[in-house]
Enzyme design. Structure first.
Site, short mmCIF file in Angstrom:
data_model
loop_
_atom_site.label_atom_id
_atom_site.label_comp_id
_atom_site.label_asym_id
_atom_site.label_seq_id
_atom_site.Cartn_x
_atom_site.Cartn_y
_atom_site.Cartn_z
CE1 TYR A 127 -3.97 1.85 0.05
CE2 TYR A 127 -3.60 2.35 2.37
CZ TYR A 127 -4.33 2.52 1.21
OH TYR A 127 -5.41 3.35 1.20
NE ARG A 181 -7.07 11.70 -7.07
CZ ARG A 181 -6.47 11.29 -5.95
NH1 ARG A 181 -5.35 11.82 -5.54
NH2 ARG A 181 -7.01 10.30 -5.23
CE LYS A 199 -7.03 2.59 -1.80
NZ LYS A 199 -7.35 3.43 -0.64
CD GLU A 271 -8.48 4.10 -4.29
OE1 GLU A 271 -7.57 4.85 -3.88
OE2 GLU A 271 -9.49 3.82 -3.62
CG ASP A 272 -6.00 6.60 -6.83
OD1 ASP A 272 -6.36 7.37 -5.93
OD2 ASP A 272 -5.01 5.85 -6.71
CG ASP A 294 -10.79 4.57 -0.03
OD1 ASP A 294 -11.42 4.59 1.04
OD2 ASP A 294 -9.55 4.44 -0.09
CG ASP A 295 -9.37 8.44 -4.27
OD1 ASP A 295 -8.32 8.03 -3.76
OD2 ASP A 295 -9.84 7.98 -5.32
CG ASN A 434 -0.13 8.89 0.99
OD1 ASN A 434 0.68 8.82 1.90
ND2 ASN A 434 -1.42 8.68 1.16
#
Length: 604
Positions: A127, A181, A199, A271-272, A294-295, A434
């Protein structure tokens, strides 16, 4: 279910074999003694079932694999020692990531045994922050099938592509990305698959969700990253990104195909995605599918959990804090929205809830005079003069808490931190970006510039810091403290929606984990090694909320949730590889067959 049944049903479910392969299986069967278990060697040594050197000698003989491995029979402890020794023998984290990928693809249960036992050292590899670096070179690391890649050229045929997944009848959750992203690294296109895989591995490692229920997906709609277009090892389409109505229509077809293929209650984890698309899809599908981003929402739960932790330390209600968000991407929008929801739940109006919340982005402070404010953030715009520099904004509003999600390393300068420390006894500093090298400041800087007063947390792990003879432990605001539990609770009851309230609930449960001793040391988040406990606690609470509020489709009572989760969790132990046997009483022949029985005995 016995391990043998997992072998046999797993073969039927996962594999369609050619005539040549069938012939090989028959040869394997015929070469065995008649009293052996007739399980194809392709199944026995598959990634799902391979116990490696943990196969007992009896299992090796009866499964016809005796001699295919050395005589040593390793215990669980010995297998863990072997993996740990290999893991630490690599000098770089990317090399460790590569090793763990190979382990997962060859020995699934052994892999999850190792991850679950060593969460603290493994999480930064599979992760953040290492997975981000791995995604930049994912083409070089690619070793085989880890999920489904759907390209823009598959429009009109997405359901057929999804139907190619060997375990489609079992899939209950999907993690999907379009790679635009990835963390703070930008557009990585098809390389984003590494994030979806990582994930979903945490679903299993932290929440005990069986991997057979999970499917990572990458929507390859092209990439605008020219470096990837020129990379000979890039695994995706070397086209510009699909945009506009064509792109939205493509994702619409994907969502429709998912529920047609896997069922209406299939959980879909976004996600992303780029911030505008992330919010657009979140709102577009809000009343149609069981999905979350989730973001936005997972980060919001973790962010609010940290803010509630600051409230515990300072004994000062959140509504009395002055909170400044640096950045206006999906993370900040999500946290600000959930914070506003929390304050409104305490009886404040929307305007009152937004009064002490300030937002800063590339254009400066969000003020009512600006015309480029995202719709979600309009309520937070302040009637004040334009302020371009963050340092000046901090000096003017004197925030007690600052949260950054900007991917701008060093943004929280010495001046900013000292200004906050001069104005507040325990300033909260959250550097969420991150990977580590994108963090707005380091733990050492936060403690040093605040004279040890800061309550510091970051998105990536930072080691403890010694300051004036005191050991200060940074908190890690990791999404792994939220999404595994949220998913576990939702999947447990087969909910058809994920309402906003469960993200608020997750934040409150998370904030309760640190002990008074943890808080005294300035840590507002649990330790990573507690992530399994956090996931279970949040999962149970979420499932109970969904049951009590009519979102659950599985007929469970709230009191039954914990037991149900326990019974249906992924089992890390191997169990026997042989079918269970039992004794029958002696069965006497029918009298009419007695003469034939005597003749047969006479011939013998």
């Amino acid at each position: 279910m016995s391990f043998f049944r997992i072998l046999t049903t797993g073969f039927t479910r996962r594999t369609s074999i050619s005539r040549t392969q069938q012939s090989n299986v028959e040869c394997h069967r015929n070469s065995c003694n008649h009293d052996t278990i007739r399980v194809p060697i392709e199944v026995v040594l598959s990634d799902k079932c391979n116990k490696s050197l943990a196969f007992t000698l009896e299992e090796r003989q009866r499964l016809c694999i005796h001699g295919l491995m050395p005589a040593c029979v390793r215990s669980y402890e010995e297998q863990m020692l072997a993996i740990e020794s290999n893991f630490h023998s690599f000098e770089t984290n990317v090399a460790r990531y590569r090793y763990l990928r190979a382990l997962r693809q060859g020995y699934e249960r052994l892999y999850f045994q190792f991850v679950s036992k060593n969460v603290q050292i493994v999480l930064p590899i599979i992760y953040t922050p290492t997975v981000g670096v791995a995604c930049t070179i994912y083409g070089m690391l690619y070793r085989g099938i880890t999920g489904i890649h759907i390209t823009k050229h598959d429009r009109g045929h997405i359901k057929q592509v999804l139907g190619n997944w060997p375990e489609q009848s079992q899939v209950k959750a999907i993690c999907v990305t379009d790679g635009e992203r990835i963390l703070g690294l930008g557009d990585l296109g098809a390389n984003g698959m590494g994030i979806s895989v990582g994930k979903m591995e945490l679903y299993t490692a932290l929440a005990g969700i069986p991997p057979s229920l999970l499917l990572p997906i990458c929507l390859d709609v092209g990439t605008n990253n020219k470096m990837l277009h020129e990379d000979p090892l890039y695994i995706g389409l070397r086209d510009k990104r699909m945009k506009g109505d064509e792109y939205v229509s493509f994702v619409d077809e994907f969502m429709e195909s998912v529920v047609e293929t896997f069922g209406r209650e299939t959980l879909i984890h976004f996600e992303d995605f780029a911030t505008p698309n992330a919010f657009m899809f979140l709102n577009r599908y809000r009343d149609c599918y069981c999905h979350f981003n989730d973001d936005i929402q997972g980060t919001a739960s973790v962010g609010l959990g940290g803010l509630l932790g600051i409230q515990r330390i300072t004994k000062k209600p959140l509504e009395e804090h002055i909170i400044l968000f640096a950045g206006a991407g999906s993370a900040v929008m999500g946290i600000a929205y959930l914070l506003k929801t929390e304050l409104m739940a305490r009886g404040f109006t929307e305007e009152e809830a937004a009064r002490n919340i300030y937002i800063y982005d590339q254009g400066g402070a969000l003020t009512t005079g600006r015309r480029d404010i995202p719709e979600n953030l309009v309520v937070f715009a302040k009637d004040m003069k334009k302020i371009k520099k963050l340092e000046k904004l901090v000096e003017k509003v004197k925030p007690s808490i600052i949260m950054g999600a900007t991917s701008a390393p060093g943004l929280f300068s010495e001046k900013i931190i000292r200004t906050m420390a001069e104005s507040h006894e325990r300033p909260g500093i959250f550097a969420f970006s991150n990977p580590t090298n994108k963090s707005e400041c380091t733990a050492e800087q936060a403690y040093q510039f605040s004279d040890g007063k800061a309550i510091f947390s970051a998105g990536s792990p930072f080691p403890p810091v010694e300051f004036n003879g005191k050991r200060l432990t940074p908190g890690q605001a990791n999404n792994c403290f939220a999404f595994p539990g949220l998913v576990l609770g939702t999947m447990t009851v087969l909910a058809d929606r994920m309402p906003d309230e469960i993200f608020l609930l997750a934040a409150h449960e998370l904030s309760k984990f640190p002990t008074d001793e943890d808080l005294a040391g300035g840590r507002v988040y649990p330790l990573v090694k507690q992530a399994n406990e956090v996931a279970l606690k949040i999962g149970v609470k979420v499932a109970q909320y969904l049951i009590e509020n009519g979102f659950a489709k599985r007929p469970l009572e709230s009191a039954e949730v914990q037991e149900y989760i326990s019974k249906n969790s992924y089992q890390l132990e191997y169990g026997s590889a042989l079918a269970e046997t039992w004794k029958y009483p002696e069965m006497k022949p029918h009298p009419s067959t007695a003469p034939f029985e005597k003749k047969l005995k006479g011939k013998k």
